[in-house]
Scaffold this motif. Structure first.
Motif, PDB file in Angstrom:
ATOM      1  N   LYS A   1      29.715  27.888  37.762  1.00 44.06           N
ATOM      2  CA  LYS A   1      30.986  28.136  37.051  1.00 44.06           C
ATOM      3  C   LYS A   1      31.506  26.888  36.371  1.00 44.06           C
TER       4      LYS A   1
ATOM      5  N   ASP B   1      27.449  28.842  43.461  1.00 42.75           N
ATOM      6  CA  ASP B   1      28.396  29.584  42.618  1.00 42.75           C
ATOM      7  C   ASP B   1      29.318  28.636  41.879  1.00 42.75           C
TER       8      ASP B   1
ATOM      9  N   ASN C   1      43.628  30.958  38.132  1.00 40.51           N
ATOM     10  CA  ASN C   1      42.476  31.342  38.964  1.00 40.51           C
ATOM     11  C   ASN C   1      42.920  31.780  40.353  1.00 40.51           C
ATOM     12  N   TRP C   2      43.938  31.113  40.830  1.00 36.49           N
ATOM     13  CA  TRP C   2      44.464  31.446  42.156  1.00 36.49           C
ATOM     14  C   TRP C   2      45.856  32.056  42.044  1.00 36.49           C
TER      15      TRP C   2
ATOM     16  N   ASN D   1      42.213  33.896  45.521  1.00 33.35           N
ATOM     17  CA  ASN D   1      41.579  33.637  44.224  1.00 33.35           C
ATOM     18  C   ASN D   1      41.626  34.904  43.378  1.00 33.35           C
ATOM     19  N   ASP D   2      41.012  34.856  42.208  1.00 34.21           N
ATOM     20  CA  ASP D   2      41.152  36.002  41.322  1.00 34.21           C
ATOM     21  C   ASP D   2      40.415  37.226  41.834  1.00 34.21           C
ATOM     22  N   GLN D   3      39.573  37.045  42.867  1.00 39.40           N
ATOM     23  CA  GLN D   3      38.935  38.221  43.478  1.00 39.40           C
ATOM     24  C   GLN D   3      39.720  38.723  44.698  1.00 39.40           C
ATOM     25  N   GLY D   4      40.800  38.045  44.984  1.00 39.88           N
ATOM     26  CA  GLY D   4      41.615  38.467  46.132  1.00 39.88           C
ATOM     27  C   GLY D   4      41.099  37.917  47.444  1.00 39.88           C
ATOM     28  N   VAL D   5      40.279  36.827  47.378  1.00 41.94           N
ATOM     29  CA  VAL D   5      39.765  36.242  48.619  1.00 41.94           C
ATOM     30  C   VAL D   5      40.741  35.154  49.065  1.00 41.94           C
TER      31      VAL D   5
ATOM     32  N   ASP E   1      36.725  27.735  43.977  1.00 38.00           N
ATOM     33  CA  ASP E   1      37.346  28.505  45.053  1.00 38.00           C
ATOM     34  C   ASP E   1      36.953  27.884  46.377  1.00 38.00           C
TER      35      ASP E   1
END
Lengths: 132, 571
Positions: free
Chosen positions: B140, B136, B262-263, B204-208, B150
């Motif tokens: 990116k 991944d 991003n974060w 991160n931007d996905q909330g992880v 990430d």
């Protein structure tokens, strides 16, 4: 002191009282004992009577319609200063007695009065003047 | 009437208390509320600005750290050629050098060719030749010059993130990558600890999670973002939210973007914890406020009760005085009436006496001898005698009516008692009451108001006569000297007073007579008069035997006696 009709000069008595029943019997009793009593029922009449005739002694009720006893006393003492005045009252207060005595009243008796006492006083004050 | 009065006093008490409470509490509540509100908003502002400052500072630090690491890798990338970097020894040496220089922040280095294959590697893992073409982070990073990935576990099965720098184009393209130690990075964030529940993490931007969450933090806690708080003190880019946690508590979340957006650095703390100092202060204030309020209420109730109690006593006193005045006025009116009647009676009586005298005169002079002459004289005498008796009665009435004089004079008690007895003869006769007098004629006079004393003894004698009215009896009156006091006793053989009532008979309005018969004031007035003279009145009573009132009056100190005593002392 005893009095008999012959020794005694007729005393002229003026009675001022609005109780006709009282003055009538008083006059009669006085007359029987040789006192020449005249009665009037008010101050105005008394003044009229005193203007026309002379009296040796006066008996004046304190409580009267119109002129009351004190005013009559004052007038009597002006009109006939020599005439003794005996005040008679339903009830005598010390103040009224003093006031009357100051104005020259010779006696102050309260009703119902003992007739004998009143008669003696009348003679005592009146006879002196009648003889004089 | 009485009931209505009591309730009106209660209403007064309540009104005073309510007014005092309202007037004192309303401004207190108003001022307290305003200060409370101000304090709260100022404190919240302070907490928010402090939190946002902390978060902002740390975000800056973390950003700086990431930038530093990126620059370091960029430096390697530009300082050394592809050939140098793909040489395993060189790469290994470089990694060791960096680790010596900066600590074990970089875990490994690697060079990746255009196909995603790692062609050179230096580090603890065996990753030479690893294929990243499907990773991944690799994909990116392809279209960017420099990239920070990430956090992920990847091939080595432990969390880390990667910094990549791309070089060249097409088939000649190659990538320098460095792995950053996750623990070292996590450390930057873990240091942010405030209170019991405050801690920070990176998403991160996905909330992880990009950092290890705090151990105490329940993994399952889910925050639902709530309203955003706008505060003046918040740093640029920092967002403050109230979020509801799945555990039911409200959490403050303070977030700031990291790594070019991003974060996100997130600081989270439960609302109760963040404002614990304020809440404690608020509790203290509330307790003080509640205690103060209770104090005010208690004082208001107490003061109003006392006030109304005083009012009630004063009302009672004035009522008593009014009643006494009415009673005195009544007596005066009766006296006046009696005087009028006595005066009116005198005239007819005088005429009766005169007429009787006239009849006597006429009989003496004119009547012939009659057999019943003696009887007629006796009858006439009787008329005169009874007339005089009438006169005595009316005179006594008049003298009594006139004596409403409070002046203190010398009063001879035996004479006064005789007068009272004579005035009471008539009711005594009707009540079959006989008088028994036991008077010390030689006693000295007392200094008192004649009319007041007369009132006292008339009252006592009348009471006794009334008590004995039913069965008759003997009323014994006595006066004597006892030491420095003149003592007058009024003793009856009536039914007596029950012990339960004995203590109250001098109380105002206390009466056992039927309503309308007695005011209950007679004895209380006697009590007042005697005490005013410096004397005393006592009662003894036995049911079925009788009642005895004893009045003590002090003698005035005789002037000559005092002088004599002084002489004696001088001798």
């Amino acid at each position: 002191m005893t009095w008999t009709d012959t020794e005694r000069p007729a005393v002229r008595l003026l009675i001022v009282d609005d109780e006709a029943g009282f003055t009538d019997v008083l006059c009669k009793r006085m007359a029987r004992r040789g006192v020449n009593a005249t009665s009037v029922s008010c101050g105005e009449d008394a003044v009229q009577v005193l203007r026309r005739a002379e009296f040796d002694v006066a008996i004046v009720d304190l409580k009267l319609q119109g002129m009351d006893g004190v005013e009559i006393l004052k007038v009597f003492k002006l009109m006939a200063p020599e005439m003794p005045v005996i005040m008679l009252t339903g009830h005598g207060s010390d103040e009224a007695r003093e006031a009357c005595m100051k104005l020259g009243a010779e006696g102050y008796l309260s009703k119902p009065v003992d007739f004998e006492l009143l008669f003696v006083k009348t003679l005592h004050w009146g006879a002196g003047r009648a003889t004089a | 009437m009485k009931k209505g009065k009591i309730s009106s006093y209660d209403r007064l008490t309540r009104n005073i208390a309510l007014t005092v409470i309202t007037v004192s509490l309303a401004p207190l509540i108003l001022v307290g509320g305003v200060i409370f509100d101000q304090f709260r908003s100022i404190y919240e502002e302070k907490v928010y600005s402090h939190l946002s400052e902390v978060v902002d500072k740390h975000a800056t630090n973390i950003d700086a750290f990431l930038r530093d690491k990126l620059y370091e890798i960029q430096y390697l990338n530009t300082a050394y050629s592809y050939e140098q970097l793909t040489s395993a020894e060189f790469l290994d040496e470089t990694l060791r050098g960096m680790q010596q220089q900066f600590g074990r922040i970089f875990v490994d280095f690697g060079v990746i060719d255009a196909h995603g294959r790692q062609v050179a590697y230096a580090g603890p893992f065996k990753l030479l030749g690893a294929d990243y073409s499907n990773a991944d982070w690799y994909r990116k990073s392809r279209d960017r010059n420099a990239y920070v990935s990430d956090v992920f576990e990847g091939l080595r099965q432990s969390p880390h993130f990667i910094i990549t720098i791309n070089n060249g184009k097409g088939e000649r393209a190659w990538t320098l990558r460095a792995t950053v130690d996750f623990l070292a990075f996590s450390h930057l964030v873990e240091n942010i600890r405030i209170g019991k529940t405050g801690f920070a993490y990176i998403l991160n931007d996905q909330g992880v999670f990009q950092t290890k969450p705090h151990e105490d933090q329940a993994e399952k806690l889910v925050l639902t973002p709530g309203k955003r708080i706008e505060t003046a003190g918040a740093e640029g880019g920092v967002t403050i939210r109230h979020s509801e946690g799945s555990d039911g508590e409200i959490y403050i979340t303070v977030s700031s973007p990291l790594n070019g957006g991003n974060w996100e650095l997130v600081y989270q703390q439960s609302l109760g914890d963040a404002f614990s100092d304020m809440i404690r202060a608020e509790y203290v204030v509330l307790i003080i406020f509640a205690l103060g309020g209770l104090g005010i209420v208690a004082m208001a109730v107490l003061v109003s009760r006392k006030l109304v109690g005083r009012c009630r006593a004063m009302d009672k006193e004035s009522e008593l005085m009014n009643r006494q005045m009415v009673e005195t006025g009544k007596l005066a009116a009766i006296g006046e009436l009696a005087a009028g009647i006595a005066h009116e009676i005198n005239n007819p009586v005088a005429i009766m006496i005169e007429e009787a005298g006239w009849v006597g005169d006429l009989l003496k002079d004119e009547a012939p001898p009659m057999p019943s002459r003696g009887e007629i004289d006796r009858a006439l005498n009787q008329v005169v005698t009874q007339g005089r008796r009438c006169k005595d009665i009316t005179h006594k009435l008049l003298s009594f009516a006139r004596q409403t004089d409070p002046r203190v004079t010398e009063v001879s008690l035996p004479a006064l008692i005789r007068e009272v007895v004579e005035l009471s003869m008539q009711p005594a006769k009707y009540g079959h009451v006989d008088f028994s007098l036991n008077l010390d004629q030689d006693m000295p006079p007392v200094a008192a108001s004649m009319s007041e004393l007369q009132q006292v003894f008339l009252n006592l004698v009348n009471n006794s006569i009334q008590a004995m009215e039913a069965d008759g009896g003997v009323l014994t009156l006595g006066c004597s000297r006892q030491g420095n006091d003149a003592v007058v006793t009024v003793q009856d053989t009536g039914p007596g007073i029950p012990a339960a009532n004995l203590g109250r008979i001098f109380d105002p309005f206390f009466t056992t007579k039927p309503v309308g018969k007695g005011s209950g004031l007679g004895l209380s007035i006697c009590f007042g008069i005697i005490h005013q003279m410096g004397g005393d009145i006592e009662v003894e009573s036995a049911v079925g035997v009788g009642t005895k009132f004893t009045v003590r009056l002090p003698f005035p100190p005789p002037a000559d006696q005092q002088e004599r005593q002084q002489e004696m002392y001088h001798d």
